[in-house]
Write a protein that holds these residues in place. Structure first.
Motif: not given
Length: 934
Positions: A547-570
């Motif tokens: 429901t809560y996912f924080d990956l901010s302030n990193n060095s992640l790159s590339g595109p987002l996955p086409s399917d995050l797989g998290a139907p209840r993400l808030e």
């Protein structure tokens, strides 16, 4: 956290007698009329959990929950309690640790017995019934049925939980044989308790959370129930009538719970402290005040003393030495004050081996803990958090082998923590050490802890630099917080396996490096925070329940996955990375999304419109996360500092509850829609600066009654400033709306006072800002702008505005920053400008202003005085060197040639482009000024 378990007090010995042997053991058969009554009752119920699957056949005495008299076959006990309640250890973690947005009533409605109307009266045929438990079911908000008052043989009646609602029928007073009555936790009400006078045999009464606001003289009514051993009136909205009681008639009372009421009375109640038979006393959150009386020492049978969350002052009396059976001491949220060692020395030494729970959080205790704390050998719950305790942690804690819950968080403990501190803590499940100054937790690389934790809060405890190897043994962990613990290592290979069952993981504010596992979808995490690290690689698929996912302030790159797989993400935080590509269409399926932070990446393209997606997603009555439209639940959207293109996103028409919207520093284009105020009525923060929006400012936008921050700077907007500005009511308030503080969690930058300032989520709502700078606005500054009395920052610079500065500008008393530079304003500067006593930044440069510069104490304190007025040839007087007496000389008119004046005006567009380079702009302006002076 409340005590892990209340002491069990055996107060109703008759309950042993009313639990009969099964009828089948003696050969007795079910009475047909009673079987028919039960069958009719069953037919009126919905049973989603299949709890009544055995209710078939002739022998009703074998049905689940039905007990018969072994001799006569009469039904004497009916136990249909719904045990699927939210009281398990797992549920406690979900509700209080993970803060999952799950309504307990939803849990009950999914698993409880239900009926479709009022409860049928067939149970009235069970004339021999002595025990009836229908608790924690859902009978469609029915009132307590009157037929229950006819079950004259009842000894035990439990209707607790959300089973029933409405008024409690006074006819229950006819149950003269009743010994146990529990009506707690339902949305019920009673305006008169006189019916209790008919229950002369009552030994256990629990009416907790029943609304008794209208009851008069409840104290004396209850005081007549001389047989009572247990009295619970928790959260009944009772008031100070308790002080009118002079004599306590409940001489057999062993358990008294008057918590969560508003007595507003002194704790010095003589009738209470003289009662020597009470074993459990709960007075928490009762608005009691004063010092704890010495008479407390007279309650020699006391085992539980819960006085938490009141207005008590001073330490416990020395008379407590007489309480040799004391097992629970709860004084949290009081002003106990004083030295911790002195406090603990006042605990009765004769109960040291019995004391199990000690809750002293938020009591202003100071000093060091006693080294002999290990002698309190039975302790299983200790909460000393949120005090000012100092020194090193006594190693004696390591001897408390019964310890289950240990909370020492948010103190000033120092030193190191070693294996010795945990040597015998075999039962430890909950550990809180965050918010201290521990230098380091020093464990051997191959140390195997004796405990298996469920909750571990170790924030700032110095676990690094290596990822703690001892955590790989914590396979039962449900909540882990190791944020800010100086870990500079990659995630271990066992990370996903060991923490696969965790609900909440916080590893933020470290120096974690390397990549994340390729997929996290088989983890159970609902909350995961890996923000502010050095993680690289691509964003993986999310845990399925997240429901809560924080990956901010990193060095992640590339595109987002086409399917995050998290139907209840808030809530999703991916800001400040190097993520590329477009937003996948899958986002449109995130119907529960509340907050979306994607700023400061390299995202491109248009945001998906999500206009038709909802049609393929049918509603589910049992899914509290369901919303028919993407964006319907959203309150915060931050897409700033990317390369998004296209028009103003169409899906925002569905964001009815949106409070915060930041689309700044992108390539959005086209006209601003006229529907913003109508379709997003609760909008408070709108920042669209540095895009390519064009057209006029829609007058409809000024109908946004809650908007207190509007930034349209650096676009291609033309036309006039609407006179309807006064419609923005939030900008007219001189005091901020206190309901705004929960809108945005993060930090924002704001161009004000001539520079870029940063505001955190806790104070941005205090900023009332209107920035229309860097556009092509024409016409005059409307007089109505002076009605926006709450403004703290007003920036209209870099436009083509003409006419005079409104004389009423001085009405904006709260204004701290005013920038009208690089326009074509003329006339004199209004003298009211000197009345802006809060002003700390002013820029009127590069206009056609003339006349004497007004004087005023505040104006004379501003920095760069000459720069404020540069580029206005007709101005004179301090702080400029030009004397106003020289203005009439023809050969020195404006002290500048017509050609140079034209050059100044032509430079406005150039200076506009230099808006993002303030230092270079200042150098150029200074050189031009020196040229003019020469």
């Amino acid at each position: 956290m409340a005590a892990l378990s209340a002491l069990t007090t055996t107060v109703i010995t008759c309950l042993i007698l009313i639990t009969p042997a099964p009828a089948a053991a003696s050969g007795a058969s079910c009475v047909p009329s009673e079987r028919d009554a039960l069958a009719a009752f069953r037919a009126s119920l919905l049973d989603p959990a299949g709890r009544l699957a055995t209710w078939s056949g002739h022998s009703c005495c074998r049905w689940r929950g039905v007990h018969c008299d072994g001799s006569t076959g009469h039904v004497v006990k009916l136990d249909l309690r719904n045990d699927h309640t939210v009281h398990s250890d797992t549920d406690w973690i979900l509700f209080y640790e993970v803060r999952v947005d799950v309504d307990s009533s939803w849990v009950h409605s999914a698993l409880a017995l239900r009926n479709t109307g009022e409860m049928i009266s067939s149970l009235a045929a069970l004339h021999h019934l002595r025990y009836l438990d229908l608790s924690w079911n859902n009978f469609n908000d029915s009132s307590i049925p009157l037929f229950m008052a006819g079950l004259k043989n009842l000894r035990y009646l439990n209707l607790s939980g959300p089973s029933f609602s409405g008024r409690i029928p006074p006819q229950l007073g006819n149950l003269s044989n009743l010994q146990y009555l529990d009506l707690s936790s339902g949305p019920t009400i009673s305006s008169d308790l006189s019916w209790l006078l008919g229950l002369s045999s009552l030994r256990h009464l629990d009416m907790s959370w029943v609304d008794l606001t209208a009851v008069r003289d409840w104290v004396h009514t209850v005081n007549t129930l001389s047989s009572l051993k247990v009295l619970r009136l928790r959260g009944c909205k009772l008031e100070s009538a308790i002080s009118t009681l002079s004599h306590f008639n409940l001489t057999r009372l062993e358990v008294l719970d008057l918590s969560v009421n508003k007595f507003n009375a002194s704790i010095q109640q003589k009738w209470l402290w003289d009662h020597k038979g009470i074993r459990e006393l709960y007075l928490t959150e009762g608005h009691w005040f004063g010092s704890i009386p010495d008479a407390l020492g007279n309650m020699s049978a006391l085992q539980v003393m819960d006085l938490g969350h009141n207005n008590l002052m001073g330490t416990i009396p020395t008379t407590l030495q007489h309480l040799c059976d004391l097992q629970v001491v709860s004084l949290y949220d009081n002003y106990i004050d004083g030295d911790a060692t002195e406090f603990m020395e006042r605990l009765p030494r004769c109960s040291w081996n019995k004391l199990r729970e000690m809750d002293l959080h938020s009591t202003n205790l100071s000093g060091e803990l006693p080294v002999w704390i290990g002698k309190l050998s039975s302790l299983d719950f200790v909460d000393l958090s949120h005090n000012t305790l100092t020194g090193e942690l006594p190693v004696g804690f390591g001897a408390l082998r019964n310890m289950i819950y240990l909370n020492l968080g948010w103190n000033n403990f120092t030193g190191q923590i070693s294996e010795e501190h945990f040597s015998s803590l075999l039962n430890l499940k909950y550990l809180y050490l965050s918010g201290n100054s521990f230098k380091q937790m020093v464990f051997e690389e191959d140390w195997i802890p004796p405990f298996r934790l469920k909750v571990a809060h170790l924030r700032s405890c110095g676990l690094g630099p290596k990822f703690p190897s001892w955590l790989k043994w914590q396979t039962e962990i449900r909540v882990l917080d190791v944020s800010g613990t100086c870990i500079s290592d990659s995630l271990p290979v066992w990370f996903k396996t060991v923490f696969s069952q965790a609900y909440s993981l916080n590893l933020s504010d470290n120096q974690l490096c390397g990549t994340l596992p390729r997929t996290l979808e088989d983890m159970l995490a609902m909350v995961m925070d890996l923000g502010s690290n050095n993680l690289t690689g691509q964003v993986p698929r999310f845990p399925v329940n997240i429901t809560y996912f924080d990956l901010s302030n990193n060095s992640l790159s590339g595109p987002l996955p086409s399917d995050l797989g998290a139907p209840r993400l808030e809530e999703l935080r991916l800001y400040s990375n190097y993520i590329t590509g477009t937003i996948p269409a899958y986002f449109c399926q995130l119907r529960g999304l509340v907050s979306l932070y994607l700023s400061s990446n390299h995202l491109t393209g248009e945001f998906p419109q999500c206009s038709d997606n909802y049609k393929a997603l049918p509603p589910d009555d049992l899914d509290p996360f369901f919303s028919p439209y993407f964006g319907d639940r959203m309150s915060t959207i931050d897409l700033s500092n990317n390369s998004f293109t296209g028009p103003f996103p169409q899906f925002l028409e569905n964001t009815t509850y949106l409070r915060f919207l930041d689309l700044s520093h992108n390539n959005f284009s086209g006209k601003l829609p006229t529907w913003i105020a109508k379709r997003i009525p609760y909008l408070r923060f709108l920042r669209l600066r540095s895009n390519m929006f064009s057209g006029h400012i829609p007058e409809e936008l000024t109908n946004s009654f809650g908007l207190h921050y509007l930034d349209l700077a650096n676009n291609n907007i033309s036309g006039i400033i609407p006179q309807s500005l006064a419609g923005m009511k939030a900008m007219r308030r001189t005091t901020p709306d206190g309901n705004r503080g929960d809108v945005y969690e993060g930090s924002i930058s704001s161009f004000t006072k001539g520079q870029e300032l940063h505001y955190t989520f806790s104070n941005y709502n205090l900023v009332v800002l209107l920035d229309l700078s860097g556009n092509s606005l024409t016409g005059q500054i409307p007089e109505e702008i002076s009605l926006l009395l709450g403004l703290k920052s007003l920036n209209l610079s870099g436009n083509h505005l003409g006419g005079k500065i409104p004389n009423t500008i001085g009405d904006l008393k709260g204004l701290e920053s005013l920038d009208l530079s690089r326009n074509r304003l003329s006339g004199e500067i209004p003298s009211s400008l000197s009345e802006l006593t809060s002003l700390s930044w002013l820029n009127l440069s590069y206009n056609n202003l003339s006349g004497r510069i007004p004087s005023g104490h505040q104006l004379q304190t501003l920095n760069d005085q000459e720069y404020i007025y540069i580029g206005n040839p007709g101005l004179c007087g301090p702080p400029l060197r030009k004397n106003c007496a020289m203005r009439g000389r023809h050969d020195e008119v404006d002290d500048v040639s017509d050609d140079l004046a034209a050059l100044y005006l032509g430079l406005q567009d150039v200076l506009l482009k230099l808006d993002e380079l303030p230092h270079l702009k200042h150098v150029i302006i200074h050189d031009l000024y020196m040229l003019r002076m020469s």
